[in-house]
Design a protein around this motif. Sequence first.
Motif, PDB file in Angstrom:
ATOM      1  N   PHE A 117      34.494  48.504  23.381  1.00 13.12           N
ATOM      2  CA  PHE A 117      33.104  48.063  23.483  1.00 13.12           C
ATOM      3  C   PHE A 117      32.944  46.555  23.640  1.00 13.12           C
ATOM      4  CE2 PHE A 117      32.278  51.955  20.677  1.00 13.12           C
ATOM      5  CZ  PHE A 117      32.022  52.769  21.772  1.00 13.12           C
ATOM      6  N   GLY A 118      34.035  45.795  23.562  1.00 14.53           N
ATOM      7  CA  GLY A 118      33.931  44.350  23.665  1.00 14.53           C
ATOM      8  C   GLY A 118      33.220  43.722  22.492  1.00 14.53           C
ATOM      9  N   ILE A 119      33.276  44.347  21.326  1.00 18.96           N
ATOM     10  CA  ILE A 119      32.479  43.888  20.187  1.00 18.96           C
ATOM     11  C   ILE A 119      33.293  43.171  19.123  1.00 18.96           C
ATOM     12  CG2 ILE A 119      30.756  45.688  20.453  1.00 18.96           C
ATOM     13  CD1 ILE A 119      32.176  47.261  18.260  1.00 18.96           C
ATOM     14  N   GLY A 120      34.590  43.017  19.335  1.00 22.44           N
ATOM     15  CA  GLY A 120      35.394  42.338  18.334  1.00 22.44           C
ATOM     16  C   GLY A 120      35.742  43.206  17.136  1.00 22.44           C
ATOM     17  N   GLY A 121      35.119  44.373  17.020  1.00 24.75           N
ATOM     18  CA  GLY A 121      35.414  45.278  15.917  1.00 24.75           C
ATOM     19  C   GLY A 121      34.610  45.005  14.666  1.00 24.75           C
ATOM     20  N   GLY A 122      33.787  43.946  14.667  1.00 28.54           N
ATOM     21  CA  GLY A 122      33.064  43.561  13.463  1.00 28.54           C
ATOM     22  C   GLY A 122      32.063  44.582  12.980  1.00 28.54           C
ATOM     23  N   ALA A 123      31.463  45.317  13.897  1.00 29.77           N
ATOM     24  CA  ALA A 123      30.445  46.284  13.486  1.00 29.77           C
ATOM     25  C   ALA A 123      31.051  47.471  12.745  1.00 29.77           C
ATOM     26  CB  ALA A 123      29.655  46.784  14.701  1.00 29.77           C
ATOM     27  N   VAL A 180      32.952  48.838   6.398  1.00 26.10           N
ATOM     28  CA  VAL A 180      34.118  49.299   5.632  1.00 26.10           C
ATOM     29  C   VAL A 180      34.539  48.254   4.601  1.00 26.10           C
ATOM     30  CG1 VAL A 180      36.528  50.022   5.773  1.00 26.10           C
ATOM     31  CG2 VAL A 180      34.890  50.791   7.493  1.00 26.10           C
ATOM     32  N   PHE A 181      34.518  46.983   4.977  1.00 24.36           N
ATOM     33  CA  PHE A 181      34.782  45.945   3.981  1.00 24.36           C
ATOM     34  C   PHE A 181      33.793  46.048   2.823  1.00 24.36           C
ATOM     35  CE2 PHE A 181      36.939  42.944   7.185  1.00 24.36           C
ATOM     36  CZ  PHE A 181      38.195  43.257   6.696  1.00 24.36           C
ATOM     37  N   TYR A 182      32.550  46.368   3.160  1.00 22.87           N
ATOM     38  CA  TYR A 182      31.521  46.485   2.125  1.00 22.87           C
ATOM     39  C   TYR A 182      31.908  47.553   1.098  1.00 22.87           C
ATOM     40  CZ  TYR A 182      26.861  46.526   0.037  1.00 22.87           C
ATOM     41  OH  TYR A 182      25.811  46.425  -0.839  1.00 22.87           O
ATOM     42  N   GLU A 183      32.388  48.695   1.590  1.00 21.68           N
ATOM     43  CA  GLU A 183      32.793  49.768   0.676  1.00 21.68           C
ATOM     44  C   GLU A 183      34.021  49.363  -0.134  1.00 21.68           C
ATOM     45  OE1 GLU A 183      31.000  52.343   0.057  1.00 21.68           O
ATOM     46  OE2 GLU A 183      29.564  51.787   1.615  1.00 21.68           O
ATOM     47  N   CYS A 184      34.964  48.699   0.518  1.00 17.93           N
ATOM     48  CA  CYS A 184      36.182  48.272  -0.182  1.00 17.93           C
ATOM     49  C   CYS A 184      35.862  47.273  -1.291  1.00 17.93           C
ATOM     50  CB  CYS A 184      37.162  47.640   0.812  1.00 17.93           C
ATOM     51  SG  CYS A 184      37.901  48.802   1.965  1.00 17.93           S
ATOM     52  N   PHE A 185      35.025  46.295  -0.980  1.00 18.22           N
ATOM     53  CA  PHE A 185      34.691  45.284  -1.974  1.00 18.22           C
ATOM     54  C   PHE A 185      33.770  45.843  -3.052  1.00 18.22           C
ATOM     55  CE2 PHE A 185      35.336  41.958   1.598  1.00 18.22           C
ATOM     56  CZ  PHE A 185      36.714  42.034   1.416  1.00 18.22           C
ATOM     57  N   ARG A 186      32.979  46.856  -2.700  1.00 20.37           N
ATOM     58  CA  ARG A 186      32.163  47.533  -3.721  1.00 20.37           C
ATOM     59  C   ARG A 186      33.076  48.233  -4.722  1.00 20.37           C
ATOM     60  NH1 ARG A 186      30.547  52.549  -4.690  1.00 20.37           N
ATOM     61  NH2 ARG A 186      31.427  53.328  -2.726  1.00 20.37           N
ATOM     62  N   MET A 225      28.097  40.998   0.608  1.00 17.85           N
ATOM     63  CA  MET A 225      27.833  41.087   2.044  1.00 17.85           C
ATOM     64  C   MET A 225      28.332  39.856   2.801  1.00 17.85           C
ATOM     65  SD  MET A 225      26.708  43.240   4.216  1.00 17.85           S
ATOM     66  CE  MET A 225      26.078  43.355   5.906  1.00 17.85           C
ATOM     67  N   PRO A 226      28.066  38.623   2.349  1.00 24.59           N
ATOM     68  CA  PRO A 226      28.631  37.474   3.067  1.00 24.59           C
ATOM     69  C   PRO A 226      30.155  37.455   3.058  1.00 24.59           C
ATOM     70  CG  PRO A 226      27.448  36.765   1.085  1.00 24.59           C
ATOM     71  CD  PRO A 226      27.116  38.198   1.305  1.00 24.59           C
ATOM     72  N   LEU A 227      30.789  37.979   1.988  1.00 30.67           N
ATOM     73  CA  LEU A 227      32.244  38.069   1.967  1.00 30.67           C
ATOM     74  C   LEU A 227      32.733  39.031   3.049  1.00 30.67           C
ATOM     75  CD1 LEU A 227      34.873  37.216   0.491  1.00 30.67           C
ATOM     76  CD2 LEU A 227      34.590  39.231  -0.961  1.00 30.67           C
ATOM     77  N   CYS A 228      32.010  40.128   3.241  1.00 29.49           N
ATOM     78  CA  CYS A 228      32.347  41.086   4.304  1.00 29.49           C
ATOM     79  C   CYS A 228      32.207  40.445   5.678  1.00 29.49           C
ATOM     80  CB  CYS A 228      31.431  42.307   4.241  1.00 29.49           C
ATOM     81  SG  CYS A 228      31.561  43.284   2.740  1.00 29.49           S
ATOM     82  N   ARG A 273      24.044  53.223   7.859  1.00 28.92           N
ATOM     83  CA  ARG A 273      24.768  52.935   6.606  1.00 28.92           C
ATOM     84  C   ARG A 273      24.086  51.806   5.832  1.00 28.92           C
ATOM     85  NH1 ARG A 273      25.652  51.469   2.545  1.00 28.92           N
ATOM     86  NH2 ARG A 273      27.580  50.989   1.432  1.00 28.92           N
ATOM     87  N   PHE A 274      23.706  50.755   6.520  1.00 32.75           N
ATOM     88  CA  PHE A 274      23.092  49.629   5.833  1.00 32.75           C
ATOM     89  C   PHE A 274      21.613  49.850   5.567  1.00 32.75           C
ATOM     90  CE2 PHE A 274      26.884  47.222   7.233  1.00 32.75           C
ATOM     91  CZ  PHE A 274      27.288  46.844   5.971  1.00 32.75           C
ATOM     92  N   ALA A 275      20.965  50.672   6.367  1.00 32.97           N
ATOM     93  CA  ALA A 275      19.580  51.034   6.070  1.00 32.97           C
ATOM     94  C   ALA A 275      19.507  51.778   4.736  1.00 32.97           C
ATOM     95  CB  ALA A 275      19.001  51.898   7.190  1.00 32.97           C
ATOM     96  N   ILE A 276      20.462  52.682   4.519  1.00 33.71           N
ATOM     97  CA  ILE A 276      20.548  53.408   3.247  1.00 33.71           C
ATOM     98  C   ILE A 276      20.834  52.439   2.099  1.00 33.71           C
ATOM     99  CG2 ILE A 276      21.888  55.112   1.950  1.00 33.71           C
ATOM    100  CD1 ILE A 276      22.320  56.590   4.620  1.00 33.71           C
TER     101      ILE A 276
END
Length: 287
Positions: free
Chosen positions: A32-38, A43-49, A59-62, A278-281
């Motif tokens: 998708f040319g998106i860098g993979g960040g989306a 996933v980082f959010y779940e890991c750090f949670r 969230m800023p750490l993610c 995911r983030f809306a929830i």
Amino acid sequence: MTLAGLNISEVLELALLLIAVGTLSGFLAGLFGIGGGAILVPVFYECFRLAGVPLDVRMPLCVGTSLAVIIPTSISSYRAHHARGAIDKEILHTWWLPVLVGVITGSVIARYAPERLFKIVFVMVAYSAAVRMLSANENWKIGDDLPKGPLMRFFGLCVGLLATLMGVGGGLFANLLMTFYGRPIHQGVATSAAIAVLVSIPGALGYIYAGWPVAGHYPDVAALQAPLALGYVSLIGAILVMPTSLLTAPLGVRVAHALSKKTLERAYGTYLLIVGTRFAISLWNGG
């Protein structure tokens, strides 16, 4: 046995998850040319949670960690697309400086913004792009070609700013803009990979700056020791994800060029709808 407040088994589970995510994010970077960040940010959010990182810095750490991971992934994706001659170099020439200014502005905002702002930006942009891609409506166009002059530079500024607040490479916005102006999605994907290079390097440095004073607020929180954060960049997260993402990015490029325009748009739209939800929830539940 524990490490920074976590069971060794939990640390291993997180490590395996991050390695798997690196594989997927690299593939998506090429596709998708998106860098993979989306995919990385949720996933980082779940890991750090799971690691117990405090909500107001999670969230800023993610986002910062995602931008760091995107650096080698976006370079690999850019080189693969460049080899196919699919990148619009005129857009890069026009956008490089406005994008950089947007990234710097986003990094400053990240230092002072509340955690919810990052999620709100993520949800709004992801849903907007998903609707455009899934509608497959060729009449959804702003113009027949991209504008020239100040408006085009303003678009570049917005790409850099929003990408930095979302932790993505900017490809999401560049891709959306280019398709709104009638450019083929394959060209949008390829050019977006180049934009991701412009966003990720200064963006990651900006989040190190933004998060530098935060560590002093949580000196005794074991959860912040587990990600080994440098500012708002988790070194463990970046080190585990980078190698596999780098290996799979060229594969995503090959698949992107093999898919039809309609199939690629639908896949992209579905993916954005999922991560936006995911983030809306998360916003609704307050966590």
